[in-house]
Motif scaffolding. Sequence first.
Motif, PDB file in Angstrom:
ATOM      1  N   CYS A 197      65.963  35.092  60.208  1.00  0.00           N
ATOM      2  CA  CYS A 197      65.829  34.578  61.581  1.00  0.00           C
ATOM      3  C   CYS A 197      66.896  33.529  61.855  1.00  0.00           C
ATOM      4  CB  CYS A 197      64.439  33.990  61.791  1.00  0.00           C
ATOM      5  SG  CYS A 197      63.118  35.222  61.903  1.00  0.00           S
ATOM      6  N   GLY A 246      57.056  31.765  67.467  1.00  0.00           N
ATOM      7  CA  GLY A 246      56.458  32.098  66.177  1.00  0.00           C
ATOM      8  C   GLY A 246      56.895  31.093  65.132  1.00  0.00           C
ATOM      9  N   GLY A 281      58.511  37.756  70.372  1.00  0.00           N
ATOM     10  CA  GLY A 281      57.711  38.716  69.642  1.00  0.00           C
ATOM     11  C   GLY A 281      57.735  40.054  70.357  1.00  0.00           C
ATOM     12  N   TRP A 315      61.185  39.116  66.683  1.00  0.00           N
ATOM     13  CA  TRP A 315      60.534  38.857  65.396  1.00  0.00           C
ATOM     14  C   TRP A 315      59.216  39.622  65.342  1.00  0.00           C
ATOM     15  CZ3 TRP A 315      59.922  38.013  60.591  1.00  0.00           C
ATOM     16  CH2 TRP A 315      58.758  37.482  60.052  1.00  0.00           C
ATOM     17  N   PRO A 331      56.216  40.163  62.604  1.00  0.00           N
ATOM     18  CA  PRO A 331      55.728  39.771  61.284  1.00  0.00           C
ATOM     19  C   PRO A 331      55.080  40.889  60.474  1.00  0.00           C
ATOM     20  CG  PRO A 331      54.297  38.910  62.999  1.00  0.00           C
ATOM     21  CD  PRO A 331      55.476  39.507  63.693  1.00  0.00           C
ATOM     22  N   ARG A 380      54.687  29.177  56.316  1.00  0.00           N
ATOM     23  CA  ARG A 380      55.359  30.478  56.418  1.00  0.00           C
ATOM     24  C   ARG A 380      54.564  31.587  55.748  1.00  0.00           C
ATOM     25  NH1 ARG A 380      57.540  26.966  53.059  1.00  0.00           N
ATOM     26  NH2 ARG A 380      57.931  27.502  50.856  1.00  0.00           N
ATOM     27  N   GLU A 414      52.149  33.616  57.993  1.00  0.00           N
ATOM     28  CA  GLU A 414      52.682  34.611  58.927  1.00  0.00           C
ATOM     29  C   GLU A 414      53.131  35.884  58.223  1.00  0.00           C
ATOM     30  OE1 GLU A 414      54.610  33.969  63.201  1.00  0.00           O
ATOM     31  OE2 GLU A 414      55.837  33.165  61.593  1.00  0.00           O
TER      32      GLU A 414
END
Length: 243
Positions: A12, A28, A85, A128, A130, A236, A239
């Motif tokens: 990212c 996020g 997202g 992003w 996840p 982290r 997620e």
Amino acid sequence: MITRPEYCVIACAEAWRDNGEVLASPMGLIPAFGARLAKRTFSPDLLLTDGEAMLVGLDGTVEGWLPYRRHLTMVTGGRRHVMMGASQIDRYGNQNISCIGDWQRPTRQLLGVRGAPVNTLNNPVSYWVPKHSTRVFVERVDMVSGVGYDRAAAAGPSAARYHRLPRVVSDLGVFDFATPDHRMRLASLHPGVTVEQVRAATGFELEVAAEVPYTREPTAAELRLIREVIDPKGLRDREVRAA
């Protein structure tokens, strides 16, 4: 050992490399950690925001006022790179965060279109995801919220002029649209993931090179920043599952 969430943070962060003085708008946890890492290392000119009305420094200290009208000026001037997202995304980067099913009678109501069309037509937008799955990476989105390359091109020069989708990051790898017709391409695999796994979790045919590199490892300094400064509580791992 470097974990999967840490590879996601570095992937990212790389979205904002060489962006210069633009507003980073991550949505996020892991994108937020990535933006902070990028500013602390290779993109020091990035502007960070508290998400409401202030520009903030690396420690959250207020550095300036950013009212909504000024935020919109930055958006329409292309001086923002948002990482959004996606509840659904297709091979050309069309994104859906509005509803699942027929929009006249959806089976599930989501966030709504919100600012996705303006974002995608005016400033760079990355995504992003996840949890990479065929429910998210779909053949055709149920409703277009963020505009993909095919629809931007069909709408003409006024729509395509500032349209750019630099990358999509998921828990399996990194994807871009660096193909002649701007179809999604597998750019890198996170270590421990195979091409076959990515293909099985994708609802359309991906562009895949004969040899796909692995997502780069964070340097020792970057890893220390992630673990000790940016995310010492290990949020982290909530997620993305550590692997």
